[in-house]
Design a protein around this motif. Sequence first.
Motif, PDB file in Angstrom:
ATOM      1  N   LYS A  26      -6.224  26.743  59.695  1.00  0.00           N
ATOM      2  CA  LYS A  26      -6.434  26.353  58.304  1.00  0.00           C
ATOM      3  C   LYS A  26      -6.939  24.918  58.292  1.00  0.00           C
TER       4      LYS A  26
ATOM      5  N   ARG B 156       1.495  26.431  45.320  1.00  0.00           N
ATOM      6  CA  ARG B 156       1.469  27.869  45.035  1.00  0.00           C
ATOM      7  C   ARG B 156       1.525  28.626  46.361  1.00  0.00           C
ATOM      8  N   TYR B 157       2.748  28.919  46.789  1.00  0.00           N
ATOM      9  CA  TYR B 157       2.918  29.600  48.071  1.00  0.00           C
ATOM     10  C   TYR B 157       2.293  30.991  48.057  1.00  0.00           C
ATOM     11  N   GLU B 158       2.312  31.646  46.886  1.00  0.00           N
ATOM     12  CA  GLU B 158       1.744  32.994  46.805  1.00  0.00           C
ATOM     13  C   GLU B 158       0.235  32.990  47.020  1.00  0.00           C
ATOM     14  N   LYS B 159      -0.396  31.813  46.900  1.00  0.00           N
ATOM     15  CA  LYS B 159      -1.828  31.685  47.156  1.00  0.00           C
ATOM     16  C   LYS B 159      -2.109  31.108  48.539  1.00  0.00           C
ATOM     17  N   GLY B 160      -1.060  30.994  49.335  1.00  0.00           N
ATOM     18  CA  GLY B 160      -1.240  30.502  50.697  1.00  0.00           C
ATOM     19  C   GLY B 160      -1.330  29.001  50.820  1.00  0.00           C
ATOM     20  N   GLU B 161      -0.920  28.269  49.780  1.00  0.00           N
ATOM     21  CA  GLU B 161      -0.979  26.811  49.854  1.00  0.00           C
ATOM     22  C   GLU B 161       0.118  26.269  50.773  1.00  0.00           C
ATOM     23  N   THR B 162      -0.105  25.050  51.250  1.00  0.00           N
ATOM     24  CA  THR B 162       0.729  24.476  52.309  1.00  0.00           C
ATOM     25  C   THR B 162       1.528  23.273  51.828  1.00  0.00           C
TER      26      THR B 162
ATOM     27  N   ASP C 193      -2.266  20.706  51.333  1.00  0.00           N
ATOM     28  CA  ASP C 193      -3.678  21.015  51.117  1.00  0.00           C
ATOM     29  C   ASP C 193      -4.360  19.850  50.408  1.00  0.00           C
TER      30      ASP C 193
ATOM     31  N   ARG D 280      -6.668  19.785  48.284  1.00  0.00           N
ATOM     32  CA  ARG D 280      -6.903  19.966  46.849  1.00  0.00           C
ATOM     33  C   ARG D 280      -5.688  19.590  46.003  1.00  0.00           C
ATOM     34  N   ASN D 281      -4.502  19.567  46.617  1.00  0.00           N
ATOM     35  CA  ASN D 281      -3.298  19.185  45.873  1.00  0.00           C
ATOM     36  C   ASN D 281      -2.985  17.694  45.975  1.00  0.00           C
TER      37      ASN D 281
END
Length: 226
Positions: free
Chosen positions: A89, A115-121, A136, A138-139
């Motif tokens: 990643k 948003r863990y459901e979207k695979g965010e870290t 990530d 973007r965050n």
Amino acid sequence: MTKRIGGLGTGSVREAVWRVIDRDPSIQHDLSRDLINVRALARYCSKLGIGGTEDAIISSVRRYPAGSRARVQYEAARNVVGQSSLSTKSHIVNIALSKGQDAQDVLPKLFGLVRYEKGETLRIVQGEESIKLLVDERNLPKMLELIPRKIVLNVHKGLAEIDLKLHPKAVETPGIMLVIGSELARNGINMYEIMSCVPEMLIFLDEKDVLDAYRVLFELCHPQNK
């Protein structure tokens, strides 16, 4: 300039040579596959301060036992790693925070941004004086809005994550970290950060190195494909 290693000048030539080999898994691995020039290795040992003639050192190298404990242990760990899988990643950022009440207060708020459901870290490493957040990219802006500026020690962008899913035997096998670290180091790849969440091992490195690192680890995890 070759660094002289302490403790190699005592005892017999054979004992000194074997200590050099025992301390270096890369040499052990290359010897086991007949990939090393024995005379060149003998000259390397001489530069480390081992006495004796070149022929005596060569003889000691050739008598190094194939079943030595260090070599057997290294190969056992390598075989376990060879049963693993991996994924990558990119666009990961490290945020280093000074440890204290402000950091403790803001951490729960940061969890709500991911948003863990979207695979965010969101990976957290706590040291004695600081806390590292690997998130990530973007965050990053949203997190920096919540984090007090005075506790931000450093922001390091341009990282990638390699997620190595290890075989269950890895938790009871000595040398797993040594195998992975040695193979990356042999290829000039630096690990920025490493952490584990058994059975996963997470390796963070510069994005410029991720393709080479993936190739090295893929070959390590799929030896039959080499």
